[in-house]
Design a protein around this motif. Structure first.
Motif, short mmCIF file in Angstrom:
data_model
loop_
_atom_site.label_atom_id
_atom_site.label_comp_id
_atom_site.label_asym_id
_atom_site.label_seq_id
_atom_site.Cartn_x
_atom_site.Cartn_y
_atom_site.Cartn_z
N UNK A 68 58.30 -12.75 59.85
CA UNK A 68 57.58 -13.66 60.72
C UNK A 68 58.42 -14.03 61.95
N UNK A 69 59.67 -14.38 61.73
CA UNK A 69 60.55 -14.75 62.83
C UNK A 69 60.76 -13.58 63.80
N UNK A 70 60.97 -12.39 63.25
CA UNK A 70 61.22 -11.23 64.11
C UNK A 70 59.98 -10.83 64.89
N UNK A 71 58.82 -10.96 64.25
CA UNK A 71 57.57 -10.64 64.92
C UNK A 71 57.32 -11.58 66.09
N UNK A 72 57.58 -12.86 65.87
CA UNK A 72 57.40 -13.84 66.95
C UNK A 72 58.37 -13.57 68.11
N UNK A 73 59.55 -13.05 67.80
CA UNK A 73 60.53 -12.77 68.84
C UNK A 73 60.20 -11.50 69.62
N UNK A 74 59.63 -10.49 68.94
CA UNK A 74 59.49 -9.17 69.55
C UNK A 74 58.09 -8.82 70.02
N UNK A 75 57.04 -9.44 69.46
CA UNK A 75 55.67 -9.05 69.80
C UNK A 75 55.31 -9.49 71.23
N UNK A 76 54.48 -8.69 71.90
CA UNK A 76 54.09 -9.01 73.27
C UNK A 76 52.82 -9.86 73.31
N UNK A 77 52.36 -10.32 72.13
CA UNK A 77 51.17 -11.17 72.06
C UNK A 77 51.26 -11.98 70.77
N UNK A 78 50.39 -12.99 70.66
CA UNK A 78 50.39 -13.79 69.44
C UNK A 78 49.54 -13.09 68.39
N UNK A 79 50.16 -12.75 67.26
CA UNK A 79 49.45 -12.16 66.13
C UNK A 79 49.25 -13.24 65.07
#
Length: 233
Positions: A68-79
């Motif tokens: 979750x933390x890594x996705x929030x840091x790396x994603x170019x949009x809110x998932x």
């Protein structure tokens, strides 16, 4: 009212639960993809962002909080992320929310509640978005389903409209052929090359009457939209 055709990514290491969720989502017309560990699930979410991510907290190697933390840091949009876990202590839920989760569901759970939460998350995510997508002079109204370029109304076949909408929502990312086929037809695409005719028709409406081409082919990869307006300095 028909249910939205959501794309859901499930990161869950329990095979039986994965099988049950696949049947549940298929019964509601959702397309679901699965990963059995945190690292491969994170890669899948970043490569092809789903409408909703159902994320188990207790994963091997890279646990759900780290994903979750890594996705929030790396994603170019809110998932939108729904955490799925056997832990029901308040501290665990708070840690999940601090890591970036949007919702939390404790095992065991009712399948219909999971479906309802996924729909609510997807709609909440879109609630803050304008219903008009703008890329250069291209305006796509998701509410009225109308498309204008340079002020001119474009007459589009439904499938061509769906392709254009998918590309616009992904912009500036390139969508692969397989992503577009999956988005349009799920696991039952037409025979032969299902995109060829529809892409031709889209180009005729979107690009032929104008001086600048917006629909670009990225050879060996897929397709993307390119703005027809020069960037401002």
């Amino acid at each position: 009212m028909p249910l939205p055709a959501l794309r859901i990514l499930v990161i869950e290491d329990n095979r039986l639960l994965r099988d049950n969720l696949q049947a549940l989502f298929a019964a509601h017309g959702f397309h679901s993809e699965f990963a059995a560990d945190g690292r491969s699930g994170l890669q899948s979410a970043l490569a092809a962002p789903p409408d909703v991510l159902v994320l188990d907290l207790g994963l091997p190697g890279m646990d759900g909080l780290q994903v979750c933390q890594q996705l929030r840091a790396d994603a170019d949009r809110h998932i939108p992320i729904l955490m799925l876990t056997a832990r029901d202590a308040l501290d665990d839920r708070l840690r999940g929310f601090r890591s970036g989760a949007d919702d939390y569901l404790v095992k065991p759970f009712a399948g219909e509640e999971l479906v309802a939460r996924c729909i609510a998350l997807s709609q909440r995510h879109r609630a803050g978005q304008t219903h008009v997508l703008r890329i250069g002079s291209l305006h796509i109204d998701r509410r009225s389903h109308s498309v204008h370029r340079d002020g001119q109304l474009l007459e589009l076949h439904q499938t061509s409209h769906d392709i254009l909408l998918a590309l616009a929502e992904a912009w500036p990312r390139t969508l692969t052929r397989s992503e577009l086929v999956q988005r349009l037809w799920g696991d039952a695409p037409p025979d032969s090359d299902p995109l060829r005719t529809h892409l031709y028709l889209l180009r005729q409406a979107l690009d032929k009457p104008f001086a600048t081409q917006m629909l670009k082919t990225v050879h060996g990869v897929g397709f993307r939209l390119e703005s027809d307006e020069a960037p401002t300095s």
